[in-house]
Each structure stands twice: as structure tokens, then as C-alpha cells.
Write a protein that holds these residues in place. Structure first.
Motif, PDB file in Angstrom:
ATOM      1  N   GLU A  64      65.221  50.123  44.871  1.00 36.90           N
ATOM      2  CA  GLU A  64      65.023  50.602  43.509  1.00 36.90           C
ATOM      3  C   GLU A  64      65.451  52.058  43.417  1.00 36.90           C
ATOM      4  OE1 GLU A  64      61.670  50.371  39.950  1.00 36.90           O
ATOM      5  OE2 GLU A  64      61.064  50.099  42.045  1.00 36.90           O
TER       6      GLU A  64
ATOM      7  N   THR B  46      61.749  42.795  42.477  1.00 39.85           N
ATOM      8  CA  THR B  46      60.706  43.290  43.383  1.00 39.85           C
ATOM      9  C   THR B  46      60.641  42.446  44.644  1.00 39.85           C
ATOM     10  OG1 THR B  46      59.416  44.092  41.492  1.00 39.85           O
ATOM     11  CG2 THR B  46      58.248  43.804  43.573  1.00 39.85           C
TER      12      THR B  46
ATOM     13  N   ARG C 232      62.468  41.786  36.563  1.00 40.61           N
ATOM     14  CA  ARG C 232      61.857  42.835  37.376  1.00 40.61           C
ATOM     15  C   ARG C 232      61.041  42.240  38.520  1.00 40.61           C
ATOM     16  NH1 ARG C 232      58.701  44.944  33.749  1.00 40.61           N
ATOM     17  NH2 ARG C 232      60.424  46.065  32.767  1.00 40.61           N
TER      18      ARG C 232
END
Length: 330
Positions: free
Chosen positions: A264, A254, A250
Motif C-alpha cells: 500500500e 488487503t 479494498r
């Protein structure tokens, strides 16, 4: 190491019970729990203290204060044998290192808590290290400090910095490699034909114009990848020699979102951006120089339009602001 330690039958039975009930090594026993396990009718607190003292003398039990309550934790025979060979100073130093767990403890903190001379502390640490009872590790947070922990423990993420650090240094090459692998995996799932958007020279054209293949997908087609799917792909490919988690994936996703290479869709679901795919693809044109190929690619990118990929409803003349919807949203 065997358990041929001289103990009374009651003490041995109580210690065995504590070990059986403490398979994960984290259970603490209250005074009431131990008292209930003593044989006989209504054993008193004095009876329990005699047994506890016997186990303490053999280093087979240790006292732990939790929430202002004194509790008891069993020690196996192998660990007890270690302490029996230590001097009083070494056992004291070892106890503080043991209590620090996977976080470790600074050598100066050991000196302050034990109230021993610096020379004595260093001598104890050297002896414990030579016997492989403790080890020193580098801390990412405090690189100049020497941190000690038990030899068989793995340092926590706070100490090592997690998978992004190698020997206390940020592994930029490893991070960049993972970012590229993740983006390519997500891009292939988002646009299966995205890497063939520009496929070289049109053979029917005299001036070698670049031909373009555009693929459109039904709006209901699942075009994103989850962090778990990305993690499974990386694990199966064996590209990382460290254990990663979905939280690590994750974090990398990002970074790619901030770089405008991923977007996203929802929590832990990512899709490659069209812009990132268009920027990567270059024309395969053997008849032109790399410079000309680059110019042609830029021309193609200038003609890119989101309307080639999404169905929209045009605004009416009375609308002050136009709001566009994908077909599936209607």
C-alpha cells in the motif's frame, strides 16, 4: 391496480399530497404537517383524526413511532389492495415482515411478537408466499433459520454475506479469481515490463544461459493503481456477475498485502511487490526440462537486489545505522 377507492375529497387530497412528497418511500409526516395541509380555516386535531381514521380503514396510511413521536406514512393503492385481501392474522404477520425491511425476520420471532399459534403463523406465511407478497431467504449469519422479508426487497449484506457468498456458501473460487485478476492488473501498471523479466534462452550462449531484461523507471513515474481504477477495470471487463464496491476491492487488496503480493503506497493506492513479480515469471527454455528451468529461475531470484531498481546513498563510516532514501525523497 387503480385508485378507485371510496374516499372523501379531503382524504383523497391529503393522501395524494403525502404520496407526492414521499417519492423515495421513506418520508414520515408529523401531525402538524398533515394538519396544515387540511383545507379550511384552522382545522382542528379532531378534523385531522377523522381523515386519518378514514385512511387507516382503507389501509392507505400507517402509523410509525419514531423517537417517541407518532408519525404517519402513506401507502399506495396497490399495497393497500394487498392488505385488503388478507385475513386479520395474515395482515398482522405481514406487518411485522414489512417492518423488518431488508434485514428480514425469523419465523420464531414472528410467532413471539404476534402471539399467534405456530400452526397459524406457518399457515399465514405459506399463504403470503404463494401470493408472492413475502419470500424466505437464507442468512449467512444464521444458516439454520428461515428468514422472511417482502418479496420485492433485496436482502442486506448482513443476510447474504455480500458478493463473496453464493447461496449462503463462501465462493472461494470466485474470490481467488478476483485476487489473481487484481494482482495482474496492478502488477502491469507497477512494472510494465515485469512479466518479461526472464525471457528465455540466450541464443549466443552454448549452454543456454537465461538472459534477463531489467527496466528502470524514473522515480516520479506513477506506478500504483487506485481501488477505483481496479473497480473500473473489473466492471468494464465483466468478470464479476455481482455488483462490487471500492470497499470490496479494498478488502481484496488487503488480502494481497498480507500475502506480500501488493504494497500500500497510500490510502486506496497499491503497487505490486517486486518479489511477487519475480516469483511468477518463469524462463521460456524449450531445450531444458521444467525442473532445470525452475532451478535457473531460482538462481536468478537469488541474485535479485533492490539496488538494481532504486538509487541510494551509501552510509558513511561513522554511521551506526544506515538509512536509505529513494532519489525522489531528497
Amino acid at each position: 391496480m387503480n385508485n378507485n377507492v371510496e374516499l372523501s375529497d379531503v382524504a383523497r387530497e391529503l393522501h395524494s399530497h403525502m404520496l407526492r412528497s414521499n417519492k423515495d418511500g421513506s418520508k414520515l409526516f408529523t401531525q402538524k404537517e398533515l394538519q396544515d395541509k387540511l383545507p379550511g380555516n384552522n382545522p382542528t386535531l379532531a378534523d385531522l383524526m377523522l381523515i386519518v381514521q378514514e385512511l387507516l380503514d382503507k389501509n392507505l396510511i400507517k402509523l410509525v413511532k419514531q423517537n417517541n413521536e407518532l408519525k404517519f406514512q402513506p401507502v399506495d393503492f396497490q399495497e393497500a389492495a394487498k392488505k385488503s385481501t388478507m385475513s386479520n392474522e395474515e395482515a398482522l404477520v405481514y406487518s411485522y415482515i414489512e417492518a423488518s425491511g431488508r434485514e428480514g425476520i425469523w419465523s420464531k420471532t414472528i410467532k413471539a411478537r404476534t402471539n399467534l399459534h405456530q400452526h397459524v403463523v406457518l399457515k399465514c406465511l405459506k399463504s403470503l408466499e404463494s401470493q408472492r407478497y413475502v419470500k424466505s431467504v437464507k442468512s449467512v449469519k444464521y444458516p439454520t433459520r428461515k428468514i422472511y422479508m417482502l418479496y420485492h426487497l433485496q436482502p442486506s449484506v448482513e443476510v447474504t454475506g455480500g458478493p463473496w457468498f453464493t447461496e449462503g456458501e463462501l465462493d472461494v473460487e470466485f474470490i481467488n479469481s478476483l485476487l489473481t485478476i487484481i494482482w495482474r492488473y496492478v502488477a502491469q501498471n507497477s512494472f510494465p515490463n515485469g512479466f518479461q523479466t526472464v525471457v528465455g534462452r540466450n541464443d549466443n550462449s552454448k549452454n543456454g544461459d537465461i538472459k534477463k531484461k531489467s527496466s528502470q523507471y524514473s522515480p516520479h513515474v506513477r506506478s500504483y493503481s487506485t481501488t477505483q481504477e481496479i473497480l473500473d477495470f473489473i466492471s468494464s471487463a465483466g468478470v464479476a456477475n455481482v455488483e462490487l464496491s471500492t470497499a470490496n476491492i479494498r478488502s481484496l487488496c488487503t488480502v494481497l498485502v498480507y500475502d506480500d503480493r501488493l504494497e500500500e503506497v497510500e490510502f486506496d493506492c497499491y503497487r505490486a511487490t517486486l518479489t511477487s513479480v519475480a516469483q511468477l515469471v518463469g524462463p521460456i527454455d524449450e531445450g531444458n526440462t521444467a525442473k532445470n528451468s525452475k532451478n535457473k529461475l531460482l538462481d536468478e531470484m537469488d541474485e535479485f537486489s533492490i539496488f538494481d531498481y532504486h538509487q541510494t546513498i551509501g552510509p558513511s563510516e561513522n554511521d551506526k545505522e544506515a538509512v536509505y532514501f529513494d532519489e525522489w525523497a531528497l
